[in-house]
Design a protein around this motif. Structure first.
Motif, PDB file in Angstrom:
ATOM      1  N   VAL A 176       0.834  -1.201   0.000  1.00 58.45           N
ATOM      2  CA  VAL A 176       0.000   0.000   0.000  1.00 58.45           C
ATOM      3  C   VAL A 176       0.865   1.245   0.000  1.00 58.45           C
ATOM      4  O   VAL A 176       2.011   1.245   0.452  1.00 58.45           O
ATOM      5  CB  VAL A 176      -0.940   0.024   1.225  1.00 58.45           C
ATOM      6  CG1 VAL A 176      -1.863  -1.177   1.226  1.00 58.45           C
ATOM      7  CG2 VAL A 176      -0.148   0.082   2.526  1.00 58.45           C
ATOM      8  N   ASP A 177       0.304   2.334  -0.535  1.00 59.80           N
ATOM      9  CA  ASP A 177       0.949   3.639  -0.452  1.00 59.80           C
ATOM     10  C   ASP A 177       0.794   4.172   0.957  1.00 59.80           C
ATOM     11  O   ASP A 177      -0.285   4.119   1.544  1.00 59.80           O
ATOM     12  CB  ASP A 177       0.307   4.614  -1.442  1.00 59.80           C
ATOM     13  CG  ASP A 177       0.599   4.244  -2.878  1.00 59.80           C
ATOM     14  OD1 ASP A 177       1.717   3.776  -3.144  1.00 59.80           O
ATOM     15  OD2 ASP A 177      -0.277   4.436  -3.741  1.00 59.80           O
ATOM     16  N   THR A 178       1.865   4.709   1.508  1.00 61.07           N
ATOM     17  CA  THR A 178       1.834   5.280   2.845  1.00 61.07           C
ATOM     18  C   THR A 178       2.473   6.664   2.810  1.00 61.07           C
ATOM     19  O   THR A 178       2.958   7.107   1.778  1.00 61.07           O
ATOM     20  CB  THR A 178       2.589   4.388   3.842  1.00 61.07           C
ATOM     21  OG1 THR A 178       3.938   4.218   3.394  1.00 61.07           O
ATOM     22  CG2 THR A 178       1.942   3.017   3.954  1.00 61.07           C
ATOM     23  N   THR A 179       2.468   7.341   3.926  1.00 58.22           N
ATOM     24  CA  THR A 179       3.097   8.653   4.004  1.00 58.22           C
ATOM     25  C   THR A 179       4.613   8.488   4.023  1.00 58.22           C
ATOM     26  O   THR A 179       5.145   7.786   4.881  1.00 58.22           O
ATOM     27  CB  THR A 179       2.654   9.400   5.269  1.00 58.22           C
ATOM     28  OG1 THR A 179       1.242   9.538   5.244  1.00 58.22           O
ATOM     29  CG2 THR A 179       3.290  10.776   5.338  1.00 58.22           C
ATOM     30  N   PRO A 180       5.355   9.119   3.099  1.00 58.81           N
ATOM     31  CA  PRO A 180       6.817   8.996   3.126  1.00 58.81           C
ATOM     32  C   PRO A 180       7.388   9.522   4.439  1.00 58.81           C
ATOM     33  O   PRO A 180       6.848  10.439   5.041  1.00 58.81           O
ATOM     34  CB  PRO A 180       7.258   9.871   1.943  1.00 58.81           C
ATOM     35  CG  PRO A 180       6.058   9.963   1.058  1.00 58.81           C
ATOM     36  CD  PRO A 180       4.883   9.935   1.979  1.00 58.81           C
ATOM     37  N   LEU A 181       8.489   8.925   4.882  1.00 54.32           N
ATOM     38  CA  LEU A 181       9.130   9.376   6.112  1.00 54.32           C
ATOM     39  C   LEU A 181       9.740  10.758   5.948  1.00 54.32           C
ATOM     40  O   LEU A 181       9.967  11.461   6.933  1.00 54.32           O
ATOM     41  CB  LEU A 181      10.222   8.386   6.518  1.00 54.32           C
ATOM     42  CG  LEU A 181       9.736   6.988   6.905  1.00 54.32           C
ATOM     43  CD1 LEU A 181      10.926   6.067   7.128  1.00 54.32           C
ATOM     44  CD2 LEU A 181       8.876   7.043   8.152  1.00 54.32           C
ATOM     45  N   ILE A 182      10.035  11.149   4.722  1.00 52.85           N
ATOM     46  CA  ILE A 182      10.556  12.486   4.456  1.00 52.85           C
ATOM     47  C   ILE A 182       9.721  13.131   3.361  1.00 52.85           C
ATOM     48  O   ILE A 182       9.211  12.462   2.474  1.00 52.85           O
ATOM     49  CB  ILE A 182      12.036  12.441   4.040  1.00 52.85           C
ATOM     50  CG1 ILE A 182      12.240  11.506   2.840  1.00 52.85           C
ATOM     51  CG2 ILE A 182      12.912  12.013   5.196  1.00 52.85           C
ATOM     52  CD1 ILE A 182      13.638  11.490   2.335  1.00 52.85           C
ATOM     53  N   PRO A 183       9.539  14.445   3.416  1.00 54.34           N
ATOM     54  CA  PRO A 183       8.622  15.115   2.493  1.00 54.34           C
ATOM     55  C   PRO A 183       9.259  15.467   1.156  1.00 54.34           C
ATOM     56  O   PRO A 183       9.429  16.625   0.813  1.00 54.34           O
ATOM     57  CB  PRO A 183       8.250  16.386   3.266  1.00 54.34           C
ATOM     58  CG  PRO A 183       9.471  16.683   4.070  1.00 54.34           C
ATOM     59  CD  PRO A 183      10.054  15.353   4.449  1.00 54.34           C
ATOM     60  N   ILE A 184       9.646  14.465   0.378  1.00 58.10           N
ATOM     61  CA  ILE A 184      10.183  14.725  -0.949  1.00 58.10           C
ATOM     62  C   ILE A 184       9.408  13.917  -1.970  1.00 58.10           C
ATOM     63  O   ILE A 184       8.723  12.960  -1.637  1.00 58.10           O
ATOM     64  CB  ILE A 184      11.680  14.389  -1.049  1.00 58.10           C
ATOM     65  CG1 ILE A 184      11.895  12.876  -1.038  1.00 58.10           C
ATOM     66  CG2 ILE A 184      12.499  15.057   0.015  1.00 58.10           C
ATOM     67  CD1 ILE A 184      13.259  12.468  -1.470  1.00 58.10           C
ATOM     68  N   ASP A 185       9.517  14.332  -3.202  1.00 54.19           N
ATOM     69  CA  ASP A 185       8.913  13.581  -4.298  1.00 54.19           C
ATOM     70  C   ASP A 185       9.879  12.457  -4.661  1.00 54.19           C
ATOM     71  O   ASP A 185      10.856  12.664  -5.370  1.00 54.19           O
ATOM     72  CB  ASP A 185       8.676  14.502  -5.492  1.00 54.19           C
ATOM     73  CG  ASP A 185       8.046  13.786  -6.674  1.00 54.19           C
ATOM     74  OD1 ASP A 185       7.782  12.568  -6.551  1.00 54.19           O
ATOM     75  OD2 ASP A 185       7.823  14.430  -7.699  1.00 54.19           O
ATOM     76  N   TYR A 186       9.622  11.253  -4.145  1.00 52.02           N
ATOM     77  CA  TYR A 186      10.575  10.164  -4.332  1.00 52.02           C
ATOM     78  C   TYR A 186      10.639   9.697  -5.783  1.00 52.02           C
ATOM     79  O   TYR A 186      11.547   8.952  -6.157  1.00 52.02           O
ATOM     80  CB  TYR A 186      10.252   8.992  -3.404  1.00 52.02           C
ATOM     81  CG  TYR A 186       8.990   8.234  -3.731  1.00 52.02           C
ATOM     82  CD1 TYR A 186       9.007   7.187  -4.649  1.00 52.02           C
ATOM     83  CD2 TYR A 186       7.788   8.562  -3.137  1.00 52.02           C
ATOM     84  CE1 TYR A 186       7.855   6.490  -4.958  1.00 52.02           C
ATOM     85  CE2 TYR A 186       6.634   7.872  -3.440  1.00 52.02           C
ATOM     86  CZ  TYR A 186       6.676   6.833  -4.349  1.00 52.02           C
ATOM     87  OH  TYR A 186       5.527   6.159  -4.651  1.00 52.02           O
ATOM     88  N   ALA A 187       9.669  10.115  -6.609  1.00 49.87           N
ATOM     89  CA  ALA A 187       9.674   9.686  -8.006  1.00 49.87           C
ATOM     90  C   ALA A 187      10.539  10.596  -8.878  1.00 49.87           C
ATOM     91  O   ALA A 187      10.727  10.333 -10.054  1.00 49.87           O
ATOM     92  CB  ALA A 187       8.248   9.660  -8.558  1.00 49.87           C
ATOM     93  N   LYS A 188      11.088  11.683  -8.297  1.00 52.52           N
ATOM     94  CA  LYS A 188      11.887  12.625  -9.075  1.00 52.52           C
ATOM     95  C   LYS A 188      13.363  12.391  -8.803  1.00 52.52           C
ATOM     96  O   LYS A 188      13.768  12.174  -7.663  1.00 52.52           O
ATOM     97  CB  LYS A 188      11.518  14.066  -8.698  1.00 52.52           C
ATOM     98  CG  LYS A 188      12.246  15.119  -9.514  1.00 52.52           C
ATOM     99  CD  LYS A 188      11.761  16.510  -9.158  1.00 52.52           C
ATOM    100  CE  LYS A 188      12.459  17.558 -10.011  1.00 52.52           C
ATOM    101  NZ  LYS A 188      11.994  18.925  -9.672  1.00 52.52           N
ATOM    102  N   SER A 189      14.174  12.445  -9.841  1.00 56.02           N
ATOM    103  CA  SER A 189      15.602  12.219  -9.675  1.00 56.02           C
ATOM    104  C   SER A 189      16.247  13.346  -8.885  1.00 56.02           C
ATOM    105  O   SER A 189      15.782  14.488  -8.897  1.00 56.02           O
ATOM    106  CB  SER A 189      16.285  12.105 -11.042  1.00 56.02           C
ATOM    107  OG  SER A 189      15.834  10.954 -11.717  1.00 56.02           O
TER     108      SER A 189
END
Length: 447
Positions: A176-189
């Motif tokens: 499942v999708d959850t809240t990332p531990l850090i507030p970044i767009d993990y899909a962006k390089s």
């Protein structure tokens, strides 16, 4: 007399060559005069709108526009330094935001009925409330755990107790999708990375000021901040990920039965993960799952806690793991992140080079050097996706002993067992007893 003439000449030279003329510029075409400038011969009516008297030069300003990354907000009176979205709110991100002295921008409270969220939530679907028996809608459940997420958010409700006649079965597994531990767009390089190898040599690509000093540490910079972590490689597969994938091709090709694959894995990674992998392989065979689902399972299904003894590999094959340890928002301070999992990254085929390649693989995968697998790996590393074990209530199996019936007659109608709430099948016939007429079987109930 000669002295007097010399001094007069010197004064004349000074007047003819004023120091400020060195910095003289033409009057700007947009009429916006900049700070600390001299505009040569510009005091004209066309520029000033006056031939004499008093004029006023009005200072003009343009709004500075700020970009707010998802999972963060711009606090009141902040000039571009964002903060992590607080718990019980969500921050979807905004573009071209203006300065506001009194109002937080990009910050929204979770909706009524779903008041909770983790720090760094980036969408309304990450707001939740505790699961209830009625809302979870799990048949025959009398108690549940987990969270009920707003809208299309993936609920994690699971049965923890069942009605009489049913038992909890943990076979409802999902990623499942959850809240990332850090507030970044993990899909962006990322736009730069650095790492320190086994010999305390720092390697960097557009990140020379990472501050790294310890061996086997890495850092990757993104728009909203820098992620820090470390790496280790071990001489055996700590999580069981390699074993879980070793026989996938054999099962897909029909060379190994799914049940054999599941049984083999159970002793290595446990029944829960073995069941998930068996179901995943079934899905690959029938087309309901894809190779991307398989890759996702590799990273998300097998994060684990392992010992932190760096470079313990001693064989030709060693296994590389990565862990996130900190986050520094742009313009902010570095904060440690604890209790994060070690995530399997890759297999090193040569022990002698693993000391260099493992830390390099961690840094470059987080940075974004390996195609679509970057997103899947980082989702596990950053906590943006997770593996959830759900519980359902399954009917108990009840064995039935039939008197005056032969085993063959019982087996012929599959009458030796039933499930609670299901059908009861009786033997095909009862024994014939002289002088007796068969009336039927009656359960001898246990009080």
């Amino acid at each position: 007399m000669k002295n007097k003439l010399f001094l007069t000449s010197l004064v004349a030279m000074t007047v003819a060559c004023p120091l400020s003329s060195v910095h003289a510029e033409s009057f700007p075409s947009d009429s916006l005069m900049q700070e600390n400038k001299t505009y040569e011969s510009a005091a004209t009516y066309s520029n000033m709108g006056a031939y004499d008297g008093d004029v006023t030069a009005v200072a003009e300003y343009a709004d500075t526009l700020y970009q707010i990354a998802a999972g963060t907000y711009l606090p009141a009176a902040s000039e571009g330094i964002t903060a992590s979205c607080p718990a019980n709110s969500y921050c979807a991100g905004q573009t071209d935001v203006k300065y506001n002295e009194t109002i937080d921008q990009g910050l929204t409270s979770c909706p009524s009925g779903y008041p909770n969220s983790s720090t760094g939530a980036s969408a309304q679907t990450q707001c939740y409330t505790a699961c209830t028996v009625s809302a979870a809608n799990i048949a025959h459940a009398t108690a549940v755990s987990g969270n009920d997420y707003y809208g299309t958010g993936a609920d994690t409700c699971a049965a923890t107790a069942c009605e009489n006649g049913y038992h909890v079965l943990k076979d409802n597994f999902m990623i499942v999708d959850t809240t990332p531990l850090i507030p970044i767009d993990y899909a962006k390089s990322g736009d730069g990375y650095a790492y320190v190898d086994n010999y305390l040599q720092i390697q960097n690509k557009n990140l020379p000021d990472s501050g790294l000093t310890e061996r086997f540490t890495w850092a990757v910079n993104f728009d909203s901040g820098t992620v820090y972590g470390r790496a280790t490689y071990q001489n055996y597969d700590k999580t069981g990920a390699v074993a879980a994938f070793a026989d996938v091709s054999s099962v897909r090709n029909g060379e190994m039965a799914v049940e054999e694959y599941k049984s083999k894995l159970t002793d290595i990674i446990g029944a829960t993960k073995a069941t998930y992998m068996a179901n995943l392989v079934k899905g690959l065979i029938d087309g309901s799952k894809t190779d991307q689902d398989l890759t996702e399972a590799r990273y998300i299904l097998f994060p684990d806690e392992i010992d932190t003894n760096y470079n313990s590999g001693s064989s030709m094959n060693a296994y590389c793991y990565c862990q996130m340890t900190g986050y520094k928002p742009q313009g902010g301070e570095l904060s440690s992140i604890t209790d994060t999992p070690w995530v399997f990254n890759t297999t090193c085929t040569n022990h002698n080079t693993c000391t260099l390649t493992c830390i390099k693989f961690c840094a470059e995968t987080v940075y974004g050097s390996y195609g679509e697998n970057n997103d899947i790996f980082r989702a596990a590393l950053f906590g943006a996706k997770s593996f959830v074990e759900g519980g359902t209530c399954e009917a108990n199996e009840i064995s039935i002993t039939w008197t005056d019936a032969t085993p063959d007659d019982i087996a012929a109608n599959n009458a030796g067992m039933c499930t609670y709430g299901g059908d009861i099948r009786t033997p095909v016939k009862a024994a014939t007893i002289p002088g007796k007429t068969f009336k039927g079987w009656k359960f001898s109930k246990v009080n």
